[in-house]
Design an enzyme around this catalytic site. Structure first.
Site, mmCIF file in Angstrom:
data_model
loop_
_atom_site.group_PDB
_atom_site.id
_atom_site.type_symbol
_atom_site.label_atom_id
_atom_site.label_comp_id
_atom_site.label_asym_id
_atom_site.label_seq_id
_atom_site.Cartn_x
_atom_site.Cartn_y
_atom_site.Cartn_z
ATOM 1 N N GLY A 19 38.372 47.035 38.766
ATOM 2 C CA GLY A 19 39.029 48.025 39.680
ATOM 3 C C GLY A 19 40.059 47.550 40.244
ATOM 4 O O GLY A 19 41.104 48.125 40.425
ATOM 5 N N ASP A 39 40.638 39.472 30.213
ATOM 6 C CA ASP A 39 38.583 40.223 30.912
ATOM 7 C C ASP A 39 37.707 39.763 29.777
ATOM 8 O O ASP A 39 38.082 40.006 27.965
ATOM 9 C CB ASP A 39 39.279 41.566 30.955
ATOM 10 C CG ASP A 39 37.743 42.360 31.863
ATOM 11 O OD1 ASP A 39 38.872 42.443 32.882
ATOM 12 O OD2 ASP A 39 36.588 42.381 31.664
ATOM 13 N N ASP A 53 35.528 35.612 27.338
ATOM 14 C CA ASP A 53 34.601 35.308 28.242
ATOM 15 C C ASP A 53 35.344 34.221 28.719
ATOM 16 O O ASP A 53 35.975 33.374 28.165
ATOM 17 C CB ASP A 53 33.152 35.042 28.152
ATOM 18 C CG ASP A 53 32.242 35.249 29.085
ATOM 19 O OD1 ASP A 53 31.648 35.720 29.178
ATOM 20 O OD2 ASP A 53 32.715 33.948 29.542
ATOM 21 N N GLY A 75 34.318 38.430 37.035
ATOM 22 C CA GLY A 75 33.509 37.911 37.493
ATOM 23 C C GLY A 75 32.571 38.868 37.543
ATOM 24 O O GLY A 75 33.194 39.691 37.606
ATOM 25 N N SER A 77 31.099 41.530 40.324
ATOM 26 C CA SER A 77 31.150 41.693 41.600
ATOM 27 C C SER A 77 30.221 41.772 43.102
ATOM 28 O O SER A 77 31.169 42.783 43.533
ATOM 29 C CB SER A 77 32.721 42.811 41.303
ATOM 30 O OG SER A 77 31.773 43.950 41.343
ATOM 31 N N ASN A 114 34.099 38.434 51.486
ATOM 32 C CA ASN A 114 33.357 38.465 52.637
ATOM 33 C C ASN A 114 32.027 38.080 52.903
ATOM 34 O O ASN A 114 31.504 37.862 53.783
ATOM 35 C CB ASN A 114 33.924 39.654 53.173
ATOM 36 C CG ASN A 114 32.579 40.972 52.433
ATOM 37 O OD1 ASN A 114 31.962 41.534 53.050
ATOM 38 N ND2 ASN A 114 33.480 42.214 51.702
ATOM 39 N N HIS A 115 31.428 38.311 51.149
ATOM 40 C CA HIS A 115 29.712 38.300 51.556
ATOM 41 C C HIS A 115 29.613 36.485 51.247
ATOM 42 O O HIS A 115 29.146 35.721 51.555
ATOM 43 C CB HIS A 115 29.633 38.510 50.066
ATOM 44 C CG HIS A 115 29.702 40.376 50.606
ATOM 45 N ND1 HIS A 115 29.138 40.732 51.503
ATOM 46 C CD2 HIS A 115 30.314 40.803 50.110
ATOM 47 C CE1 HIS A 115 29.352 42.149 50.867
ATOM 48 N NE2 HIS A 115 29.830 42.372 50.371
ATOM 49 N N TYR A 142 25.252 35.936 44.686
ATOM 50 C CA TYR A 142 27.212 36.570 44.403
ATOM 51 C C TYR A 142 27.590 35.815 45.562
ATOM 52 O O TYR A 142 28.432 35.442 45.695
ATOM 53 C CB TYR A 142 27.615 38.262 44.560
ATOM 54 C CG TYR A 142 28.646 38.581 45.043
ATOM 55 C CD1 TYR A 142 29.460 38.314 43.656
ATOM 56 C CD2 TYR A 142 28.506 39.588 45.976
ATOM 57 C CE1 TYR A 142 30.994 38.993 44.161
ATOM 58 C CE2 TYR A 142 30.056 40.104 46.216
ATOM 59 C CZ TYR A 142 30.711 39.268 45.074
ATOM 60 O OH TYR A 142 32.278 40.109 45.589
ATOM 61 N N ARG A 180 31.870 51.321 58.059
ATOM 62 C CA ARG A 180 31.788 50.128 57.540
ATOM 63 C C ARG A 180 33.771 48.742 57.029
ATOM 64 O O ARG A 180 33.945 47.995 57.999
ATOM 65 C CB ARG A 180 30.888 49.045 57.113
ATOM 66 C CG ARG A 180 31.141 47.629 56.620
ATOM 67 C CD ARG A 180 30.261 47.117 55.620
ATOM 68 N NE ARG A 180 29.816 45.363 55.213
ATOM 69 C CZ ARG A 180 30.931 45.376 54.347
ATOM 70 N NH1 ARG A 180 31.365 46.291 53.079
ATOM 71 N NH2 ARG A 180 31.349 44.078 54.333
HETATM 72 P P1 NAI Z 1 34.862 44.568 38.702
HETATM 73 O O1 NAI Z 1 33.617 44.850 38.966
HETATM 74 O O2 NAI Z 1 35.486 46.023 38.847
HETATM 75 O O3 NAI Z 1 35.898 43.548 37.884
HETATM 76 C C1 NAI Z 1 35.593 42.024 37.410
HETATM 77 C C2 NAI Z 1 36.351 42.130 35.899
HETATM 78 O O4 NAI Z 1 36.071 40.728 35.572
HETATM 79 C C3 NAI Z 1 35.754 43.183 34.768
HETATM 80 O O5 NAI Z 1 36.627 43.870 33.889
HETATM 81 C C4 NAI Z 1 34.624 42.310 33.796
HETATM 82 O O6 NAI Z 1 34.252 42.928 33.154
HETATM 83 C C5 NAI Z 1 35.278 40.992 34.409
HETATM 84 N N1 NAI Z 1 34.774 39.990 33.929
HETATM 85 C C6 NAI Z 1 33.520 40.194 34.466
HETATM 86 N N2 NAI Z 1 32.498 38.260 33.448
HETATM 87 C C7 NAI Z 1 33.003 38.091 33.176
HETATM 88 C C8 NAI Z 1 33.664 36.559 32.296
HETATM 89 N N3 NAI Z 1 32.314 36.187 32.564
HETATM 90 N N4 NAI Z 1 34.657 36.218 31.488
HETATM 91 C C9 NAI Z 1 36.130 37.516 31.863
HETATM 92 N N5 NAI Z 1 35.663 38.479 32.183
HETATM 93 C C10 NAI Z 1 34.660 39.113 33.192
HETATM 94 O O7 NAI Z 1 35.352 43.873 40.152
HETATM 95 P P2 NAI Z 1 36.274 43.947 41.306
HETATM 96 O O8 NAI Z 1 35.936 44.719 42.091
HETATM 97 O O9 NAI Z 1 37.903 44.530 40.632
HETATM 98 O O10 NAI Z 1 36.351 42.681 42.262
HETATM 99 C C11 NAI Z 1 37.229 41.755 41.690
HETATM 100 C C12 NAI Z 1 37.168 40.083 42.299
HETATM 101 O O11 NAI Z 1 37.455 40.478 43.438
HETATM 102 C C13 NAI Z 1 36.081 39.586 41.382
HETATM 103 O O12 NAI Z 1 35.762 38.653 41.376
HETATM 104 C C14 NAI Z 1 35.408 40.109 43.284
HETATM 105 O O13 NAI Z 1 34.150 39.871 43.549
HETATM 106 C C15 NAI Z 1 36.379 40.278 44.710
HETATM 107 N N6 NAI Z 1 36.010 41.267 45.142
HETATM 108 C C16 NAI Z 1 36.287 42.450 45.304
HETATM 109 C C17 NAI Z 1 35.931 43.192 46.277
HETATM 110 C C18 NAI Z 1 36.245 44.648 45.964
HETATM 111 O O14 NAI Z 1 36.888 45.598 47.091
HETATM 112 N N7 NAI Z 1 37.017 44.972 45.179
HETATM 113 C C19 NAI Z 1 35.997 42.658 48.017
HETATM 114 C C20 NAI Z 1 35.421 41.541 47.493
HETATM 115 C C21 NAI Z 1 35.596 40.631 45.921
HETATM 116 C C1 15L Z 2 32.540 43.191 47.034
HETATM 117 O O1 15L Z 2 32.575 41.782 47.620
HETATM 118 C C2 15L Z 2 32.392 43.597 46.005
HETATM 119 O O2 15L Z 2 32.782 42.985 44.885
HETATM 120 C C3 15L Z 2 32.828 45.250 46.541
HETATM 121 O O3 15L Z 2 32.226 45.658 45.612
HETATM 122 C C4 15L Z 2 32.147 45.336 47.827
HETATM 123 O O4 15L Z 2 31.068 46.299 47.942
HETATM 124 C C5 15L Z 2 32.513 44.851 48.928
HETATM 125 O O5 15L Z 2 32.147 43.207 48.940
HETATM 126 C C6 15L Z 2 32.576 45.417 50.465
HETATM 127 O O6 15L Z 2 32.091 44.443 51.140
HETATM 128 O O7 15L Z 2 33.164 46.283 50.846
#
Ligand code: NAI
Ligand code: 15L
Length: 273
Positions: A19, A39, A53, A75, A77, A114-115, A142, A180
Site C-alpha cells: 500500500g 518486493d 524475499d 515486511g 504490516s 506506532n505499534h 508485529y 482514531r
Molecule cells: P503492505 O502489507 O501493504 O506492504 C508490505 C509489502 O512488503 C507487501 O507488498 C509484501 O509483499 C512485502 N513483503 C512482505 N514480506 C516480505 C518479504 N519477506 N520479502 C519481501 N517483501 C516482503 O504494508 P504497507 O501498509 O504498505 O506498509 C509498508 C510498511 O510500513 C510496513 O513495514 C509497515 O509495517 C509500515 N507501516 C505502515 C503503516 C500504514 O499506515 N500503512 C503504519 C505503520 C507502519
Molecule cells: C500499522 O502499523 C499498520 O501497518 C497499518 O496497516 C495500520 O494498521 C496502522 O499501523 C495503524 O495503526 O493504523
C-alpha cells in the site's frame, strides 16, 4: 541536522508492491529520485522490479548494489504469528542491513510503526504530545518487530556508521476511515514529504521520528520529524464531521481506544494453527 540533500539519487524501495509502496512509487519520483523496486510479490506494471524475499541474500545484494539509500517498507504490516513476523520483519530487516553494510549503502529510512509504542496511554486533554523518547511498549508481535528494527538501526549506526531515520508511521492511507485515524493519519503527500526529508537530511545518526500529518487532533510530538526538514501540510480534520457522526468522538475509557495502538492492543494474538 541540516536541510535535505539534492535529490536525483537512486533509492531502493522495498515493499514496492504494498500500500505505502504503491503510494510512494507515485509520489517520490517528483522529488527527483530514481526508484529501484523490490518486493516478494510482483509489482504491477513494473517488469524491472526485483521479485524476491528479503531473506534471499543474493537477490537483495544485487538490488542494493549501487543505491544511494534504501526506503525499507517491506515486511508484515499487521499482527501475525511470531514465526512469520520473525522471518519477514526481524530476519528480513537484519538481511537488509547486512546487504547495506556489504554494499556500502550509508542511509536507510526504516518504516517503523506506532505499534512499537502501542501500549502507551492516549494522552488526556491538556497533556503533552507523546515524545519520541517514550519507552518502547509494543502492542503485538508485529510492534515488537518494529522495536527490534529500531534497535537494529541504532546498532548499525553505532557499530558500522550506517545512518537511519526510523519513521514510526501512524496510518498512511489515502483517506481517513476512523476517529482514531483523525489523530494518527499520515497523508500520502505528507508521507512523501517526510520520506524525502528523511532520505536527505544530513547527520541523522539514528533518529526516531513520528510520521503523521499536521492533524488538529495530533497525539505525537513532531519536533524530531520537523528537525529533518519535514513540513506537513495536510490535516485530517476535513474527515472529522462525517466520522464523528458515524462513530462518535474517540472514547479513551474504551479499552480499544485508551492506548495509542488502538485495537491492536485489544485484538487477540495470532497463534500458529
Ligand atoms: P503492505 O502489507 O501493504 O506492504 C508490505 C509489502 O512488503 C507487501 O507488498 C509484501 O509483499 C512485502 N513483503 C512482505 N514480506 C516480505 C518479504 N519477506 N520479502 C519481501 N517483501 C516482503 O504494508 P504497507 O501498509 O504498505 O506498509 C509498508 C510498511 O510500513 C510496513 O513495514 C509497515 O509495517 C509500515 N507501516 C505502515 C503503516 C500504514 O499506515 N500503512 C503504519 C505503520 C507502519
Ligand atoms: C500499522 O502499523 C499498520 O501497518 C497499518 O496497516 C495500520 O494498521 C496502522 O499501523 C495503524 O495503526 O493504523
Amino acid at each position: 541536522m541540516t536541510a535535505a540533500q539534492p535529490a536525483g539519487r537512486t533509492v531502493l524501495l522495498t515493499g514496492a508492491a504494498g500500500g505505502v509502496g504503491t503510494l510512494m512509487r507515485e509520489l517520490l519520483p517528483a522529488y527527483g529520485y530514481r526508484l529501484r523496486l523490490f518486493d516478494a510479490l510482483p509489482v504491477p506494471g513494473e517488469p524491472d522490479a526485483v521479485t524476491a524475499d528479503l531473506n534471499d541474500a543474493e537477490a537483495l545484494a544485487g538490488a542494493v548494489r549501487g543505491c544511494d539509500a534504501i526506503l525499507h517498507l517491506a515486511g508484515i504490516s499487521l499482527e501475525s504469528t511470531f514465526e512469520k513476523v520473525l522471518r519477514a520483519n526481524i530476519e528480513g530487516t537484519y538481511r537488509l542491513y547486512e546487504a547495506a553494510r556489504a554494499e556500502g549503502v550509508r542511509r536507510v529510512v526504516f518504516a517503523s510503526s506506532n505499534h512499537a509504542v502501542g501500549y502507551t496511554p492516549w494522552p488526556g486533554p491538556g497533556e503533552p504530545r507523546v515524545p519520541v523518547g517514550t519507552p518502547h511498549r509494543p502492542d503485538t508481535f508485529y510492534g515488537l518487530s518494529k522495536c527490534f528494527g529500531e534497535d537494529l538501526a541504532q546498532f548499525y549506526w553505532d557499530k558500522f556508521g550506517i545512518e537511519t531515520v526510523s519513521v514510526r508511521i501512524g496510518s498512511c492511507f489515502r483517506e481517513v476511515t476512523s476517529v482514531r485515524m483523525l489523530s494518527v493519519w499520515l497523508s500520502p503527500a505528507d508521507g512523501a514529504r517526510l520520506f524525502h526529508a528523511a532520505l536527505g537530511a544530513r547527520d541523522v545518526g539514528h533518529t526516531v521520528v513520528y510520521g503523521s500529518s499536521a492533524n488538529t487532533r495530533a497525539v505525537w510530538d513532531l519536533t524530531a520529524s520537523k528537525a529533518l526538514g519535514y513540513e506537513p501540510r495536510d490535516d485530517s480534520e476535513v474527515f472529522a464531521e462525517a466520522l464523528i457522526a458515524r462513530e462518535g468522538e474517540l472514547d479513551t475509557t474504551r479499552p480499544d481506544q485508551s492506548r495509542l495502538g488502538g485495537h491492536f492492543v485489544t485484538d487477540p494474538p495470532v497463534w500458529p494453527h
